[in-house]
Design a protein around this motif. Sequence first.
Motif, PDB file in Angstrom:
ATOM      1  N   ASP A  98      47.991  67.745  33.989  1.00  0.00           N
ATOM      2  CA  ASP A  98      48.165  66.452  33.071  1.00  0.00           C
ATOM      3  C   ASP A  98      48.425  65.300  33.443  1.00  0.00           C
ATOM      4  OD1 ASP A  98      48.780  65.671  30.151  1.00  0.00           O
ATOM      5  OD2 ASP A  98      50.645  65.465  31.074  1.00  0.00           O
ATOM      6  N   ALA A  99      49.366  65.441  34.731  1.00  0.00           N
ATOM      7  CA  ALA A  99      49.795  64.305  35.684  1.00  0.00           C
ATOM      8  C   ALA A  99      48.662  63.555  36.302  1.00  0.00           C
ATOM      9  CB  ALA A  99      50.670  64.722  36.695  1.00  0.00           C
ATOM     10  N   SER A 100      47.611  64.497  36.897  1.00  0.00           N
ATOM     11  CA  SER A 100      46.623  63.700  37.465  1.00  0.00           C
ATOM     12  C   SER A 100      45.601  63.184  36.369  1.00  0.00           C
ATOM     13  CB  SER A 100      45.794  64.980  38.208  1.00  0.00           C
ATOM     14  OG  SER A 100      46.536  65.486  39.138  1.00  0.00           O
ATOM     15  N   ALA A 101      45.325  64.003  35.533  1.00  0.00           N
ATOM     16  CA  ALA A 101      44.408  63.282  34.380  1.00  0.00           C
ATOM     17  C   ALA A 101      45.039  61.979  33.729  1.00  0.00           C
ATOM     18  CB  ALA A 101      44.351  64.194  33.074  1.00  0.00           C
ATOM     19  N   ARG A 102      46.256  61.830  33.396  1.00  0.00           N
ATOM     20  CA  ARG A 102      46.799  60.440  33.011  1.00  0.00           C
ATOM     21  C   ARG A 102      46.867  59.466  34.030  1.00  0.00           C
ATOM     22  NH1 ARG A 102      52.055  61.133  33.002  1.00  0.00           N
ATOM     23  NH2 ARG A 102      52.195  63.201  33.001  1.00  0.00           N
ATOM     24  N   HIS A 103      46.750  59.854  35.314  1.00  0.00           N
ATOM     25  CA  HIS A 103      46.479  58.653  36.424  1.00  0.00           C
ATOM     26  C   HIS A 103      45.191  58.431  36.628  1.00  0.00           C
ATOM     27  CE1 HIS A 103      47.003  56.254  40.240  1.00  0.00           C
ATOM     28  NE2 HIS A 103      46.288  57.301  40.770  1.00  0.00           N
ATOM     29  N   ARG A 106      44.263  55.924  33.881  1.00  0.00           N
ATOM     30  CA  ARG A 106      44.751  54.453  34.279  1.00  0.00           C
ATOM     31  C   ARG A 106      43.846  54.077  35.218  1.00  0.00           C
ATOM     32  NH1 ARG A 106      49.493  52.433  32.897  1.00  0.00           N
ATOM     33  NH2 ARG A 106      49.922  52.161  35.155  1.00  0.00           N
ATOM     34  N   LEU A 107      43.443  54.770  36.398  1.00  0.00           N
ATOM     35  CA  LEU A 107      42.566  54.142  37.486  1.00  0.00           C
ATOM     36  C   LEU A 107      41.293  53.754  36.860  1.00  0.00           C
ATOM     37  CD1 LEU A 107      42.981  53.771  40.441  1.00  0.00           C
ATOM     38  CD2 LEU A 107      42.029  56.126  40.715  1.00  0.00           C
ATOM     39  N   THR A 108      40.694  54.665  36.074  1.00  0.00           N
ATOM     40  CA  THR A 108      39.375  54.349  35.604  1.00  0.00           C
ATOM     41  C   THR A 108      39.566  52.945  34.684  1.00  0.00           C
ATOM     42  OG1 THR A 108      38.727  56.623  35.307  1.00  0.00           O
ATOM     43  CG2 THR A 108      37.618  55.158  33.710  1.00  0.00           C
ATOM     44  N   TRP A 109      40.578  52.943  33.932  1.00  0.00           N
ATOM     45  CA  TRP A 109      40.890  51.706  33.160  1.00  0.00           C
ATOM     46  C   TRP A 109      40.916  50.473  34.168  1.00  0.00           C
ATOM     47  CZ3 TRP A 109      46.124  49.567  32.953  1.00  0.00           C
ATOM     48  CH2 TRP A 109      46.128  48.154  32.240  1.00  0.00           C
ATOM     49  N   LEU A 110      41.795  50.608  35.234  1.00  0.00           N
ATOM     50  CA  LEU A 110      41.920  49.561  36.167  1.00  0.00           C
ATOM     51  C   LEU A 110      40.568  49.036  36.912  1.00  0.00           C
ATOM     52  CD1 LEU A 110      43.805  47.941  38.502  1.00  0.00           C
ATOM     53  CD2 LEU A 110      43.493  50.151  39.613  1.00  0.00           C
ATOM     54  N   LEU A 111      39.834  50.229  37.278  1.00  0.00           N
ATOM     55  CA  LEU A 111      38.662  49.972  37.970  1.00  0.00           C
ATOM     56  C   LEU A 111      37.274  49.080  37.067  1.00  0.00           C
ATOM     57  CD1 LEU A 111      38.341  52.863  40.114  1.00  0.00           C
ATOM     58  CD2 LEU A 111      38.824  50.904  40.913  1.00  0.00           C
ATOM     59  N   ARG A 112      37.479  49.523  35.882  1.00  0.00           N
ATOM     60  CA  ARG A 112      36.532  48.965  34.891  1.00  0.00           C
ATOM     61  C   ARG A 112      36.922  47.497  34.739  1.00  0.00           C
ATOM     62  NH1 ARG A 112      36.055  53.986  30.434  1.00  0.00           N
ATOM     63  NH2 ARG A 112      34.397  55.184  31.806  1.00  0.00           N
ATOM     64  N   ARG A 138      35.488  32.651  30.934  1.00  0.00           N
ATOM     65  CA  ARG A 138      35.743  33.970  30.823  1.00  0.00           C
ATOM     66  C   ARG A 138      36.072  34.804  29.813  1.00  0.00           C
ATOM     67  NH1 ARG A 138      35.832  36.574  35.707  1.00  0.00           N
ATOM     68  NH2 ARG A 138      36.080  35.517  37.620  1.00  0.00           N
ATOM     69  N   THR A 139      35.552  35.892  29.505  1.00  0.00           N
ATOM     70  CA  THR A 139      35.967  36.773  28.336  1.00  0.00           C
ATOM     71  C   THR A 139      36.858  37.717  28.886  1.00  0.00           C
ATOM     72  OG1 THR A 139      34.004  38.393  28.889  1.00  0.00           O
ATOM     73  CG2 THR A 139      33.595  36.661  27.227  1.00  0.00           C
ATOM     74  N   VAL A 140      36.898  38.088  30.257  1.00  0.00           N
ATOM     75  CA  VAL A 140      37.825  38.777  30.843  1.00  0.00           C
ATOM     76  C   VAL A 140      38.906  38.032  31.517  1.00  0.00           C
ATOM     77  CG1 VAL A 140      38.286  40.793  32.560  1.00  0.00           C
ATOM     78  CG2 VAL A 140      36.130  40.624  31.030  1.00  0.00           C
ATOM     79  N   ARG A 141      39.940  37.814  31.039  1.00  0.00           N
ATOM     80  CA  ARG A 141      40.875  36.714  31.433  1.00  0.00           C
ATOM     81  C   ARG A 141      41.674  37.043  32.657  1.00  0.00           C
ATOM     82  NH1 ARG A 141      39.836  32.087  29.265  1.00  0.00           N
ATOM     83  NH2 ARG A 141      41.757  31.254  29.799  1.00  0.00           N
ATOM     84  N   THR A 142      41.904  36.348  33.598  1.00  0.00           N
ATOM     85  CA  THR A 142      42.296  36.772  35.100  1.00  0.00           C
ATOM     86  C   THR A 142      43.964  37.245  34.731  1.00  0.00           C
ATOM     87  OG1 THR A 142      40.997  35.208  36.215  1.00  0.00           O
ATOM     88  CG2 THR A 142      43.183  35.789  37.311  1.00  0.00           C
ATOM     89  N   GLU A 143      44.567  36.621  33.776  1.00  0.00           N
ATOM     90  CA  GLU A 143      45.746  36.706  33.516  1.00  0.00           C
ATOM     91  C   GLU A 143      46.047  38.337  33.096  1.00  0.00           C
ATOM     92  OE1 GLU A 143      44.747  34.076  30.090  1.00  0.00           O
ATOM     93  OE2 GLU A 143      44.387  34.063  32.461  1.00  0.00           O
ATOM     94  N   THR A 144      45.104  38.732  32.270  1.00  0.00           N
ATOM     95  CA  THR A 144      45.112  39.883  31.617  1.00  0.00           C
ATOM     96  C   THR A 144      44.809  41.272  32.562  1.00  0.00           C
ATOM     97  OG1 THR A 144      42.923  40.202  30.774  1.00  0.00           O
ATOM     98  CG2 THR A 144      44.428  39.025  29.501  1.00  0.00           C
ATOM     99  N   LEU A 145      44.359  40.870  33.764  1.00  0.00           N
ATOM    100  CA  LEU A 145      43.999  42.062  34.654  1.00  0.00           C
ATOM    101  C   LEU A 145      45.089  42.945  34.982  1.00  0.00           C
ATOM    102  CD1 LEU A 145      41.526  40.147  37.038  1.00  0.00           C
ATOM    103  CD2 LEU A 145      41.039  42.109  35.405  1.00  0.00           C
ATOM    104  N   PRO A 146      45.001  44.107  35.079  1.00  0.00           N
ATOM    105  CA  PRO A 146      45.788  45.161  35.281  1.00  0.00           C
ATOM    106  C   PRO A 146      46.338  45.121  36.977  1.00  0.00           C
ATOM    107  CG  PRO A 146      44.086  46.309  35.083  1.00  0.00           C
ATOM    108  CD  PRO A 146      43.643  45.180  34.633  1.00  0.00           C
ATOM    109  N   PRO A 147      47.552  45.346  37.174  1.00  0.00           N
ATOM    110  CA  PRO A 147      47.952  45.156  38.648  1.00  0.00           C
ATOM    111  C   PRO A 147      47.246  46.313  39.515  1.00  0.00           C
ATOM    112  CG  PRO A 147      49.726  46.020  37.411  1.00  0.00           C
ATOM    113  CD  PRO A 147      48.641  45.549  36.448  1.00  0.00           C
ATOM    114  N   ALA A 148      46.637  45.937  40.570  1.00  0.00           N
ATOM    115  CA  ALA A 148      46.007  46.590  41.511  1.00  0.00           C
ATOM    116  C   ALA A 148      46.958  47.796  42.092  1.00  0.00           C
ATOM    117  CB  ALA A 148      45.447  45.933  42.695  1.00  0.00           C
TER     118      ALA A 148
END
Length: 476
Positions: A98-103, A106-112, A138-148
Amino acid sequence: MEPLGGFNRLDRDFRERRFTEGSPALADHVRLSAYVPPASRTVTGLAEDLDVLIGNLAIWSTPAYGGDSLREKAIAALEERRPEAVPALVQRLEDLLDASARHRERLTWLLRAWDAWYSEGRMLRAEHGGRADTEPYRTVRTETLPPASIRDEYRAPVQLKQGVVEALHRLGDPRAAPVLVSALADRDCVQKAARALRDVRTGEAVPALLDAAARVQPHDRAFDDILGTLRDYGLTPDPARERFEATTSPKGRVTLWHLLVELDEAGDQAPPKSAIRDSLIFLAADVRDGRGSREAVDAVYAMDGRPAPRLQDTDMGALPPADIVHAAIALAARGLPPGHDDELLGSLRRMSHLPEVMQVAQSIITERTAEPDVPLLHLALEFVLGAPPWKLEDRMELVRALHGLISHADSRISARARAALLRDDLLFTQMYDDDAAVRQEATTIFEELATPEDRINCAGYARVHRPSLWRRLLRR
């Protein structure tokens, strides 16, 4: 004093470091404070605490002075306490998965998010010019990007997960079957889980194994274990073919095709290799996956009866041949593969700064056809917008093609062709070429199309790039 005390201390320190490796992730799962020094570890001592036993499953390495690893000793002790050990192991593995799946989510969301931002940025720079402020578009605003930094928030306890799966396999309790099926979705556990399900059998295994096959690649070590387990369950090609037909993921289609070929002993159940051509083109264009890209290129060439090409190394990795890049651009222009065209477009935009990719786009634009493919032309124009002239071949031929496209009925084609011709340096370089005929033709095109703003830009270019007096004298 213990014999060879210095050596044993070094060995203990080494294995304690292995045990605490990735401690941010392991801290939630392993009671490090209960770590027992090697000298006092016995099966009896290990069996006193299930939590410590399960934590010791992460230590797979054997001592340098001989003997079983802590994992082996823990499994032996857990076998003695099977009734209470199996539920505890199942619960621990469920928590870890479960911990791995949740991460992973989040990682998939980050990369996308970041891939979409980069891809859109490249498109906007081509559309508005390299010096333009593209943020308002831009439609993907820079300020909305998740932190790397999300990537570093969690370190998967790989050895612990694999140790728990191995322990459940060795204990062979049917109560472990559901969690072993779930473990097939975890890339760290899929190989050991596939092996375990040969012995811990369940009716839910086959669909999950087919799903797992669609997530790996044919060269992955897990592929052979998945295939072997499916054969043990007596899988016929029909369910595998249904799964293949329902899959849209290019990687999944290629792997399931290979699975079908292996299962199809009669040789008449697997679909033709042409059924995965588009998927192979998609994989070949993803230069971030070096091995996968090379294997996909080789597979396409083998399908066509051609020898494998020698790929050119670039700053992005091994670049696919020009015909593969051309096919990838054509696929992306048609919105293929279904549901994955944005990923393919992102792969192409990551390579768009390379001269080889620009030259492929140039060949599409200059190709003489009775009915040009509008989506293909539109995408190819994006890849020559803002291209430095020195990265292009036969620049005057491209100038002529762009000049013709300015009168195209589709306004998107017309606008991009005009921008490629007049916004950047392409036409200006030809107006100051050493060849008098080229200069004359380019100047005639400029005079036909130029606006007052274009004339200002041309004058600025001329101030910087105007040939010297000596060069002008040589031209006479």
